[in-house]
Design a protein around this motif. Sequence first.
Motif, PDB file in Angstrom:
ATOM      1  N   ASP A 149       0.867  -1.181   0.000  1.00  0.00           N
ATOM      2  CA  ASP A 149       0.000   0.000   0.000  1.00  0.00           C
ATOM      3  C   ASP A 149       0.901   1.227   0.000  1.00  0.00           C
ATOM      4  O   ASP A 149       1.907   1.257   0.696  1.00  0.00           O
ATOM      5  CB  ASP A 149      -0.895  -0.006   1.242  1.00  0.00           C
ATOM      6  CG  ASP A 149      -1.974   1.041   1.135  1.00  0.00           C
ATOM      7  OD1 ASP A 149      -1.669   2.227   1.398  1.00  0.00           O
ATOM      8  OD2 ASP A 149      -3.118   0.705   0.788  1.00  0.00           O
ATOM      9  N   ILE A 150       0.529   2.242  -0.773  1.00  0.00           N
ATOM     10  CA  ILE A 150       1.399   3.416  -0.938  1.00  0.00           C
ATOM     11  C   ILE A 150       1.635   4.170   0.375  1.00  0.00           C
ATOM     12  O   ILE A 150       2.668   4.821   0.549  1.00  0.00           O
ATOM     13  CB  ILE A 150       0.852   4.360  -2.047  1.00  0.00           C
ATOM     14  CG1 ILE A 150       1.936   5.358  -2.451  1.00  0.00           C
ATOM     15  CG2 ILE A 150      -0.458   5.010  -1.632  1.00  0.00           C
ATOM     16  CD1 ILE A 150       1.741   5.983  -3.802  1.00  0.00           C
ATOM     17  N   THR A 151       0.708   4.031   1.333  1.00  0.00           N
ATOM     18  CA  THR A 151       0.893   4.709   2.620  1.00  0.00           C
ATOM     19  C   THR A 151       2.153   4.209   3.350  1.00  0.00           C
ATOM     20  O   THR A 151       2.706   4.916   4.181  1.00  0.00           O
ATOM     21  CB  THR A 151      -0.332   4.508   3.544  1.00  0.00           C
ATOM     22  OG1 THR A 151      -0.556   3.094   3.671  1.00  0.00           O
ATOM     23  CG2 THR A 151      -1.574   5.171   2.980  1.00  0.00           C
ATOM     24  N   GLU A 152       2.586   2.993   3.015  1.00  0.00           N
ATOM     25  CA  GLU A 152       3.804   2.440   3.629  1.00  0.00           C
ATOM     26  C   GLU A 152       5.047   3.247   3.242  1.00  0.00           C
ATOM     27  O   GLU A 152       6.082   3.156   3.897  1.00  0.00           O
ATOM     28  CB  GLU A 152       4.015   0.983   3.206  1.00  0.00           C
ATOM     29  CG  GLU A 152       2.968   0.025   3.739  1.00  0.00           C
ATOM     30  CD  GLU A 152       3.111  -1.355   3.123  1.00  0.00           C
ATOM     31  OE1 GLU A 152       4.242  -1.834   2.954  1.00  0.00           O
ATOM     32  OE2 GLU A 152       2.081  -1.966   2.803  1.00  0.00           O
ATOM     33  N   ASP A 154       5.057   6.579   3.038  1.00  0.00           N
ATOM     34  CA  ASP A 154       4.953   7.950   3.562  1.00  0.00           C
ATOM     35  C   ASP A 154       6.160   8.365   4.401  1.00  0.00           C
ATOM     36  O   ASP A 154       6.606   9.501   4.321  1.00  0.00           O
ATOM     37  CB  ASP A 154       3.666   8.110   4.396  1.00  0.00           C
ATOM     38  CG  ASP A 154       2.417   8.075   3.514  1.00  0.00           C
ATOM     39  OD1 ASP A 154       2.575   8.133   2.266  1.00  0.00           O
ATOM     40  OD2 ASP A 154       1.301   7.979   4.054  1.00  0.00           O
ATOM     41  N   ASN A 155       6.671   7.444   5.208  1.00  0.00           N
ATOM     42  CA  ASN A 155       7.786   7.793   6.099  1.00  0.00           C
ATOM     43  C   ASN A 155       9.110   7.154   5.683  1.00  0.00           C
ATOM     44  O   ASN A 155      10.020   7.013   6.478  1.00  0.00           O
ATOM     45  CB  ASN A 155       7.446   7.385   7.544  1.00  0.00           C
ATOM     46  CG  ASN A 155       6.160   8.069   8.005  1.00  0.00           C
ATOM     47  OD1 ASN A 155       5.997   9.269   7.824  1.00  0.00           O
ATOM     48  ND2 ASN A 155       5.246   7.297   8.564  1.00  0.00           N
ATOM     49  N   ILE A 178      -0.595   4.196  -8.361  1.00  0.00           N
ATOM     50  CA  ILE A 178       0.605   4.343  -7.528  1.00  0.00           C
ATOM     51  C   ILE A 178       1.693   5.092  -8.286  1.00  0.00           C
ATOM     52  O   ILE A 178       2.326   6.009  -7.749  1.00  0.00           O
ATOM     53  CB  ILE A 178       1.099   2.948  -7.054  1.00  0.00           C
ATOM     54  CG1 ILE A 178       0.167   2.431  -5.950  1.00  0.00           C
ATOM     55  CG2 ILE A 178       2.544   2.999  -6.561  1.00  0.00           C
ATOM     56  CD1 ILE A 178       0.302   0.966  -5.639  1.00  0.00           C
ATOM     57  N   GLU A 181       0.760   8.736  -8.459  1.00  0.00           N
ATOM     58  CA  GLU A 181       0.865   9.365  -7.142  1.00  0.00           C
ATOM     59  C   GLU A 181       2.327   9.653  -6.796  1.00  0.00           C
ATOM     60  O   GLU A 181       2.660  10.741  -6.288  1.00  0.00           O
ATOM     61  CB  GLU A 181       0.228   8.443  -6.083  1.00  0.00           C
ATOM     62  CG  GLU A 181       0.460   8.838  -4.640  1.00  0.00           C
ATOM     63  CD  GLU A 181      -0.129  10.191  -4.230  1.00  0.00           C
ATOM     64  OE1 GLU A 181       0.365  10.751  -3.239  1.00  0.00           O
ATOM     65  OE2 GLU A 181      -1.063  10.680  -4.902  1.00  0.00           O
ATOM     66  N   ARG A 185       4.228  13.256  -6.273  1.00  0.00           N
ATOM     67  CA  ARG A 185       5.010  13.594  -5.084  1.00  0.00           C
ATOM     68  C   ARG A 185       6.402  14.141  -5.442  1.00  0.00           C
ATOM     69  O   ARG A 185       7.202  14.428  -4.560  1.00  0.00           O
ATOM     70  CB  ARG A 185       5.170  12.355  -4.181  1.00  0.00           C
ATOM     71  CG  ARG A 185       3.868  11.912  -3.513  1.00  0.00           C
ATOM     72  CD  ARG A 185       4.117  10.734  -2.565  1.00  0.00           C
ATOM     73  NE  ARG A 185       2.863  10.209  -2.016  1.00  0.00           N
ATOM     74  CZ  ARG A 185       2.796   9.282  -1.063  1.00  0.00           C
ATOM     75  NH1 ARG A 185       3.915   8.766  -0.562  1.00  0.00           N
ATOM     76  NH2 ARG A 185       1.628   8.853  -0.621  1.00  0.00           N
TER      77      ARG A 185
END
Length: 284
Positions: A149-152, A154-155, A178, A181, A185
Motif C-alpha cells: 500500500d502506498i501509505t507504507e 509515507d515515512n 501508484i 501518485e 510527489r
Amino acid sequence: MPENYDLAVTIDKASGFCFGVVYAIDMAENILDHEDYLYCLGDIVHNDEEVKRLTDKGLRIIDHEQLDNLHKEKVLIRAHGEAPSTYQLALENELTLIDASCPVVLKLQNRIKNSHDDDEQILIFGKHGHAEVIGLQGQTDGKAIVFQDITELDNVELPAKFTLYSQTTKSTDRFYEIKNELIARGYEVNANDTICRQVSNRYTDLERFVANYDKVLFVSGKKSSNGKVLYDVCKKYNDQSYFISNIEEIDKNWFSPNDKVGICGATSTPMWLMEQVKAELLSY
C-alpha cells in the motif's frame, strides 16, 4: 424454503488455471505417474482443494527450513519462482530441481536483477511475504523496497529517482494509480508494468460475465492474492457476488427460485472444483 430452486447455472469459460499453474501441475503429475512421491517447495497453488488432490497422489509440500535438511532428492519449484539462494542450496545439497517457475515471473526476475546490477533503487508493489515477491526481492540481495500500500512509503526516505516494478498478479489500475501518485510527489519514476496479461485481461472478462447473472459464486482459495483482486471486481460489478472456497461454504439462503447463477474463479482455481459447485447448485 422452496422445495426446488430450478437454478440456471453457468461456469465462466475464461476462469480457472493460468498457463503457469497448468505447467507446474502437469510437471508434478507427470512425475507422480511414475514415482511414489515428489517434494514441492511451498503450496504448488494457492488452493487447498487442489493441493489436497495432489498430496493424495504423493506430492510432499515442504518449506525452506525443511529444504535445508533435504539431500539428493527431487524438488519442484512452483510457478511463483524462487530466489537465487534456493538454487545455491540445491547445488550444495545435491538436489535435483524440477523448475516450473512461470515464464512471466522468470522474465520479471531477470529484469529486476539487471536493474539491481545497474545500481538502481528498486521498489516492488507486491504482497509482503508472498512467494513470488520473496523471489523477486532475492534478485536484489534483499535491497528492494516492497510495499503493498502506498501509505507504507509515507515515512520512507526515497531517492529522487527509482525504478518501480509490480508482482505479476497485482491490479493494473492500482499500479498506475501508484505510479501517478509517486510522480505527483515529485519523484522521477521509471515504471515497469510487469503485470501478467493473462491475469489483468480477466478483469474485463469478469466485468462482462458477472453482469449477466442474478447471483455470482466466486470460487478461490483464501491464500490467493489474485483471488482477492478478482473477487473485488465481481463485487464491484455485481453486488450479489459471494466468495467461497468449497461447496461446504455455500448458503442456500443466497438464492431465490429460477435465479441465473454465474460461477467464476481465480487463476489458481481448478475447473473440477467449479464443476463441483455447479453440480451442488443444480441439486437444489
